[in-house]
Design an enzyme around this catalytic site. Structure first.
Site, PDB file in Angstrom:
ATOM      1  N   ASP A 160      -0.098  -6.338   6.665  1.00 58.59           N
ATOM      2  CA  ASP A 160      -1.119  -6.457   7.585  1.00 58.59           C
ATOM      3  C   ASP A 160      -2.201  -7.312   6.924  1.00 58.59           C
ATOM      4  O   ASP A 160      -3.259  -6.931   6.589  1.00 58.59           O
ATOM      5  CB  ASP A 160      -1.349  -5.292   8.165  1.00 58.59           C
ATOM      6  CG  ASP A 160      -2.093  -4.257   7.311  1.00 58.59           C
ATOM      7  OD1 ASP A 160      -2.981  -3.654   7.939  1.00 58.59           O
ATOM      8  OD2 ASP A 160      -1.860  -4.355   6.297  1.00 58.59           O
ATOM      9  N   ASP A 181      -3.196  -6.766   0.948  1.00 55.01           N
ATOM     10  CA  ASP A 181      -2.270  -7.349   1.108  1.00 55.01           C
ATOM     11  C   ASP A 181      -1.972  -8.635   0.448  1.00 55.01           C
ATOM     12  O   ASP A 181      -0.987  -9.149  -0.141  1.00 55.01           O
ATOM     13  CB  ASP A 181      -1.816  -7.314   2.603  1.00 55.01           C
ATOM     14  CG  ASP A 181      -2.312  -6.222   3.373  1.00 55.01           C
ATOM     15  OD1 ASP A 181      -3.370  -5.803   3.504  1.00 55.01           O
ATOM     16  OD2 ASP A 181      -1.274  -5.642   3.837  1.00 55.01           O
ATOM     17  N   ASN A 189      -3.829   3.353   7.023  1.00 53.59           N
ATOM     18  CA  ASN A 189      -2.531   2.713   7.580  1.00 53.59           C
ATOM     19  C   ASN A 189      -1.547   3.948   8.164  1.00 53.59           C
ATOM     20  O   ASN A 189      -0.965   3.860   9.129  1.00 53.59           O
ATOM     21  CB  ASN A 189      -1.501   2.413   6.187  1.00 53.59           C
ATOM     22  CG  ASN A 189      -1.710   1.145   5.562  1.00 53.59           C
ATOM     23  OD1 ASN A 189      -2.401   0.178   6.230  1.00 53.59           O
ATOM     24  ND2 ASN A 189      -1.455   0.861   4.237  1.00 53.59           N
ATOM     25  N   HIS A 237      -5.886  -1.813  -3.022  1.00 53.02           N
ATOM     26  CA  HIS A 237      -4.893  -0.706  -2.678  1.00 53.02           C
ATOM     27  C   HIS A 237      -3.203  -1.165  -2.762  1.00 53.02           C
ATOM     28  O   HIS A 237      -2.514  -0.557  -3.240  1.00 53.02           O
ATOM     29  CB  HIS A 237      -5.059  -0.178  -1.446  1.00 53.02           C
ATOM     30  CG  HIS A 237      -6.479   0.475  -1.332  1.00 53.02           C
ATOM     31  ND1 HIS A 237      -7.072   1.767  -1.634  1.00 53.02           N
ATOM     32  CD2 HIS A 237      -7.512  -0.012  -0.542  1.00 53.02           C
ATOM     33  CE1 HIS A 237      -8.352   1.939  -1.345  1.00 53.02           C
ATOM     34  NE2 HIS A 237      -8.299   0.831  -0.719  1.00 53.02           N
ATOM     35  N   ASP A 238      -3.051  -2.057  -1.970  1.00 56.82           N
ATOM     36  CA  ASP A 238      -1.666  -2.546  -1.512  1.00 56.82           C
ATOM     37  C   ASP A 238      -0.863  -2.989  -3.032  1.00 56.82           C
ATOM     38  O   ASP A 238       0.284  -2.766  -3.049  1.00 56.82           O
ATOM     39  CB  ASP A 238      -1.527  -3.589  -0.472  1.00 56.82           C
ATOM     40  CG  ASP A 238      -2.041  -2.991   0.897  1.00 56.82           C
ATOM     41  OD1 ASP A 238      -2.505  -4.043   1.529  1.00 56.82           O
ATOM     42  OD2 ASP A 238      -1.995  -2.038   1.071  1.00 56.82           O
TER      43      ASP A 238
HETATM   44  O1  RIB Z   1      -6.369   1.993   3.180  1.00 56.47           O
HETATM   45  C1  RIB Z   1      -5.852   0.857   2.763  1.00 56.47           C
HETATM   46  C2  RIB Z   1      -4.798   0.317   3.438  1.00 56.47           C
HETATM   47  O2  RIB Z   1      -5.247  -0.010   4.911  1.00 56.47           O
HETATM   48  C3  RIB Z   1      -4.469  -1.042   2.847  1.00 56.47           C
HETATM   49  O3  RIB Z   1      -3.120  -1.538   3.020  1.00 56.47           O
HETATM   50  C4  RIB Z   1      -5.500  -2.073   3.521  1.00 56.47           C
HETATM   51  O4  RIB Z   1      -4.765  -3.479   3.594  1.00 56.47           O
HETATM   52  C5  RIB Z   1      -5.308  -1.242   4.989  1.00 56.47           C
HETATM   53  O5  RIB Z   1      -4.277  -1.823   5.448  1.00 56.47           O
HETATM   54 CA    CA Z   2      -2.359  -3.461   4.044  1.00 51.08          CA
END
Ligand code: RIB
Ligand code: CA
Length: 324
Positions: free
Chosen positions: A26, A31, A182, A250-251
């Protein structure tokens, strides 16, 4: 996970092991940085990108995926849009974090090519069916597409080589004290995915919050030519970059796990997703005391931060040499 470098049976040539990945996302700043990591990793073959509504609406996550495909020189990798919203009528977005565009301060050239026909759920099923045991699913957004694919074709649990997600946490959330974004964006989908029968490789906030863009990291992104036009403004929008801290990508941890799982410590667990709690909806309730139960998750618990950034920045540097 890749088991070393095989030797070609006839020629005797060393054939680098290539892992096929399908990335459901997303975009989304992190991402985008995850896709850049994948694009800069010759040991990964991206067989497809699917999009889901999440950080921003599906129209925007898909437009960003199309722009990123061309900006990152991903060639003919198909981009297929999926679910606009969660399984239940609720909308959780994070434009306040990723900006209305979803890519923060980064402005990419408008994409020339359009999405592939069809729906992401069918693309995921068809791709996995055509190459059973070969494709690793990487999901870094709400799990709506993955859940619908499991419901439509339960055998994808056997066909997928692996399922690696960025999501959840065994400590605390980020969108609220209990839930990571997510999972909160579609708790019913997350519950379906964790109960589907595979062992989810989970990159939760417990490790991803260590993957921080500090000023030293940002300084290594600045001289990367065109790629720095994505990395630097996106990272700077995502959080305050200082010598000691900054935004967590994060991703990218999910892609890094596929590239080198030894970067992480991980523990088997039984994970259930809360869908009813007034204050805990979307919480990944993690029980490391598996006892005689079958663990449905391998939960990462620590990250070798130095090796992570060596991997990520090395991939970015290689990609930058290609992009100019
Ligand atoms: O909490 C981090 C996640 O939520 C990551 O995937 C960020 O892109 C959001 O989608
Ligand atoms: Ca994401």
């Amino acid at each position: 996970m890749p088991g070393g470098t095989p030797i070609h049976a006839l020629s005797g040539r060393i054939v680098p092991f290539v892992t096929k990945v399908l990335i459901d996302c997303d975009p989304g700043i992190d991402d985008a940085l995850a896709l850049a990591l994948a694009a800069g990793s010759p040991s990964l073959e991206i067989v497809g990108i699917t999009t889901v509504g999440g950080n921003v609406d599906l129209s925007m996550t898909t437009a960003n995926a199309l722009a990123l495909r061309e900006f990152l020189d991903l060639g003919d990798v198909p981009v297929t849009p999926g679910s606009a919203g969660a399984l239940l009528p609720q909308t959780v977005r994070a434009a306040h974090v990723h900006g209305e565009s979803g890519l923060g301060g980064a402005v990419l050239p408008a994409p020339v090519r359009d999405v592939s026909a069809g729906h992401a759920v069918d693309f995921i099923i068809d791709a996995l069916k055509a190459a059973p045991g070969e494709i690793t699913l990487i999901a870094v957004g709400p799990l709506t597409n993955i859940a619908l694919a499991v419901r439509r074709e339960p055998r994808i649990v056997e066909w997928a080589r692996d399922l690696v997600i960025m999501g959840g946490s065994y400590t605390r959330g980020n969108h609220n004290p209990a839930a990571e974004f997510n999972m909160l964006a579609d708790p019913e989908a997350a519950a379906i995915v964790f109960a589907a029968g595979w062992t989810v490789k989970q990159l939760g906030l417990d490790v991803t919050l260590s993957a921080v863009v500090t000023s030293a990291v940002l300084d290594r992104m600045r001289p990367l030519g065109r790629l720095s036009e994505l990395l630097v403004p996106a990272a700077q929008f995502y959080g305050m970059v200082t010598a000691e801290g900054g935004p967590a990508i994060h991703d990218a941890c999910a892609v890094a796990y596929v590239l080198d799982p030894s970067l992480f410590a991980a523990v088997p667990a039984v994970v259930n997703v809360e869908t009813a709690g007034t204050y805990t909806r979307g919480m990944t309730v993690t029980d490391f005391k598996v006892a005689d139960r079958r663990p449905n998750a391998l939960v990462t618990t620590s990250l070798d931060v130095k090796r992570f950034w060596d991997l990520v920045l090395g991939a970015y540097e290689g990609l930058a040499a290609r992009l100019g």
